[in-house]
Design a protein around this motif. Structure first.
Motif, mmCIF file in Angstrom:
data_model
loop_
_atom_site.group_PDB
_atom_site.id
_atom_site.type_symbol
_atom_site.label_atom_id
_atom_site.label_comp_id
_atom_site.label_asym_id
_atom_site.label_seq_id
_atom_site.Cartn_x
_atom_site.Cartn_y
_atom_site.Cartn_z
ATOM 1 N N PHE A 51 -35.400 -51.767 -21.406
ATOM 2 C CA PHE A 51 -35.106 -52.543 -22.613
ATOM 3 C C PHE A 51 -34.194 -51.762 -23.552
ATOM 4 C CE2 PHE A 51 -36.089 -53.669 -27.043
ATOM 5 C CZ PHE A 51 -35.718 -55.011 -27.019
ATOM 6 N N ILE A 52 -34.510 -50.483 -23.720
ATOM 7 C CA ILE A 52 -33.683 -49.642 -24.585
ATOM 8 C C ILE A 52 -32.266 -49.544 -24.026
ATOM 9 C CG2 ILE A 52 -33.349 -47.292 -25.448
ATOM 10 C CD1 ILE A 52 -36.367 -46.999 -25.575
ATOM 11 N N GLY A 53 -32.176 -49.580 -22.689
ATOM 12 C CA GLY A 53 -30.877 -49.469 -22.048
ATOM 13 C C GLY A 53 -29.922 -50.583 -22.410
ATOM 14 N N LEU A 54 -30.460 -51.743 -22.801
ATOM 15 C CA LEU A 54 -29.608 -52.855 -23.194
ATOM 16 C C LEU A 54 -28.732 -52.490 -24.389
ATOM 17 C CD1 LEU A 54 -32.111 -55.847 -22.889
ATOM 18 C CD2 LEU A 54 -30.216 -55.304 -21.346
ATOM 19 N N PHE A 55 -29.229 -51.583 -25.208
ATOM 20 C CA PHE A 55 -28.511 -51.203 -26.430
ATOM 21 C C PHE A 55 -27.680 -49.937 -26.245
ATOM 22 C CE2 PHE A 55 -32.430 -53.422 -27.452
ATOM 23 C CZ PHE A 55 -31.971 -54.453 -28.255
ATOM 24 N N SER A 57 -24.792 -47.545 -23.923
ATOM 25 C CA SER A 57 -23.609 -47.739 -23.093
ATOM 26 C C SER A 57 -24.047 -47.812 -21.635
ATOM 27 C CB SER A 57 -22.620 -46.581 -23.288
ATOM 28 O OG SER A 57 -23.191 -45.360 -22.844
ATOM 29 N N ALA A 58 -23.282 -48.518 -20.821
ATOM 30 C CA ALA A 58 -23.666 -48.761 -19.437
ATOM 31 C C ALA A 58 -23.952 -47.465 -18.677
ATOM 32 C CB ALA A 58 -22.571 -49.554 -18.734
ATOM 33 N N LYS A 59 -23.160 -46.419 -18.922
ATOM 34 C CA LYS A 59 -23.318 -45.174 -18.163
ATOM 35 C C LYS A 59 -24.589 -44.418 -18.534
ATOM 36 C CE LYS A 59 -20.576 -42.262 -21.286
ATOM 37 N NZ LYS A 59 -19.420 -41.342 -21.395
ATOM 38 N N ASN A 60 -25.190 -44.739 -19.685
ATOM 39 C CA ASN A 60 -26.409 -44.041 -20.120
ATOM 40 C C ASN A 60 -27.691 -44.823 -19.850
ATOM 41 O OD1 ASN A 60 -25.034 -41.766 -21.144
ATOM 42 N ND2 ASN A 60 -24.582 -42.835 -23.061
ATOM 43 N N ARG A 61 -27.559 -45.998 -19.296
ATOM 44 C CA ARG A 61 -28.753 -46.809 -19.038
ATOM 45 C C ARG A 61 -29.586 -46.236 -17.903
ATOM 46 N NH1 ARG A 61 -25.302 -51.854 -18.736
ATOM 47 N NH2 ARG A 61 -24.991 -52.455 -20.909
ATOM 48 N N LYS A 105 -21.136 -53.913 -17.556
ATOM 49 C CA LYS A 105 -21.366 -54.826 -18.670
ATOM 50 C C LYS A 105 -21.898 -54.096 -19.902
ATOM 51 C CE LYS A 105 -22.182 -59.154 -16.194
ATOM 52 N NZ LYS A 105 -21.425 -58.812 -14.999
ATOM 53 N N GLY A 106 -21.338 -54.441 -21.047
ATOM 54 C CA GLY A 106 -21.837 -53.931 -22.312
ATOM 55 C C GLY A 106 -22.980 -54.788 -22.828
ATOM 56 N N PHE A 107 -23.406 -54.530 -24.054
ATOM 57 C CA PHE A 107 -24.557 -55.230 -24.638
ATOM 58 C C PHE A 107 -24.346 -56.739 -24.683
ATOM 59 C CE2 PHE A 107 -26.529 -57.093 -28.465
ATOM 60 C CZ PHE A 107 -27.862 -56.938 -28.109
ATOM 61 N N GLY A 108 -23.165 -57.185 -25.063
ATOM 62 C CA GLY A 108 -22.911 -58.611 -25.190
ATOM 63 C C GLY A 108 -23.082 -59.357 -23.881
ATOM 64 N N LYS A 109 -22.482 -58.832 -22.818
ATOM 65 C CA LYS A 109 -22.575 -59.493 -21.524
ATOM 66 C C LYS A 109 -23.978 -59.406 -20.943
ATOM 67 C CE LYS A 109 -17.716 -59.168 -20.231
ATOM 68 N NZ LYS A 109 -16.721 -58.671 -19.247
ATOM 69 N N MET A 110 -24.691 -58.295 -21.188
ATOM 70 C CA MET A 110 -26.065 -58.186 -20.726
ATOM 71 C C MET A 110 -26.958 -59.191 -21.451
ATOM 72 S SD MET A 110 -26.252 -56.009 -18.250
ATOM 73 C CE MET A 110 -28.024 -55.765 -18.169
ATOM 74 N N SER A 111 -26.716 -59.399 -22.737
ATOM 75 C CA SER A 111 -27.485 -60.384 -23.500
ATOM 76 C C SER A 111 -27.238 -61.789 -22.965
ATOM 77 C CB SER A 111 -27.106 -60.314 -24.988
ATOM 78 O OG SER A 111 -27.412 -59.046 -25.521
#
Length: 200
Positions: A51-55, A57-61, A105-111
């Protein structure tokens, strides 16, 4: 293989070989943090970012791929432990294709993906279709074909739409049928020309 593809990966010993083989087809995931978790779950396999990963950057999820060890009696034949090696690698390839996609995908596309999953079955169909296509394009067409055939033979269904849709028969193709996989592979230079495969 573990040294090359096992970095930042939590891999159950029982399925280490299958997982490392599947990971070897996804060089873009070499540094991704992925935990492969064995647990009781209705869906045979699933891939999710934290869940935290959604917020982040993709490389840090951080991502979790859940492998179900126990489910309802109808889905028991397609649990990971009951599949042959190629089918296991194929379904892992599908889930790793999800992770590969999420990494772009960034936050917007993941949402947007979360919204689609809740409110639009049609868009979920398109999303899963594209995920299978990504798996084929990564070189796991034969293994995905084996998974697709296993599901349809063992569950005696023509159109697999996921564990949550078994009560609602449909002819819409959410996950690729064997015939479609063969057709795509025949048109993909990665697999040569004119492969002769059977869905039997």
């Amino acid at each position: 293989m573990k040294l090359e593809f096992g970095k930042n990966k939590n891999i159950p010993k029982a399925y280490e070989t299958q997982i490392l083989i599947a990971l070897s087809y996804f060089p873009e995931l070499k540094n991704a943090t992925i935990a492969f978790v064995l647990k009781k779950a209705n869906t045979p396999l699933s891939a999710r970012p934290s869940f935290i990963g959604l917020f982040q950057s993709a490389k840090n999820r951080k991502y979790t791929i859940t492998i179900s060890e126990e489910t309802n009696s109808k889905l028991e034949p397609i649990l990971f432990k009951n599949l042959n090696l190629n089918a296991q690698i194929g379904v892992l390839g599908h889930e790793l294709s999800h992770v590969s996609d999420y990494m772009e995908k960034g936050f917007g596309k993941m949402s947007t993906l979360i919204w689609i999953e809740i409110f639009s079955k049609k868009e979920v169909d398109i999303f899963e279709y594209k995920t299978d296509l990504r798996c084929i394009n990564h070189g796991l067409g034969y293994q995905l074909l084996e998974w697709s055939k296993s599901v349809r033979v063992n569950l005696k269904i023509d159109y697999w739409r996921g564990a949550d849709n078994l009560r609602y028969p449909s002819k819409k193709e959410r996950y690729l049928n064997p015939e479609t996989i063969i057709k795509i592979m025949n048109s993909n230079a990665l697999y040569g020309n004119g492969i002769n495969l059977s869905v039997e």
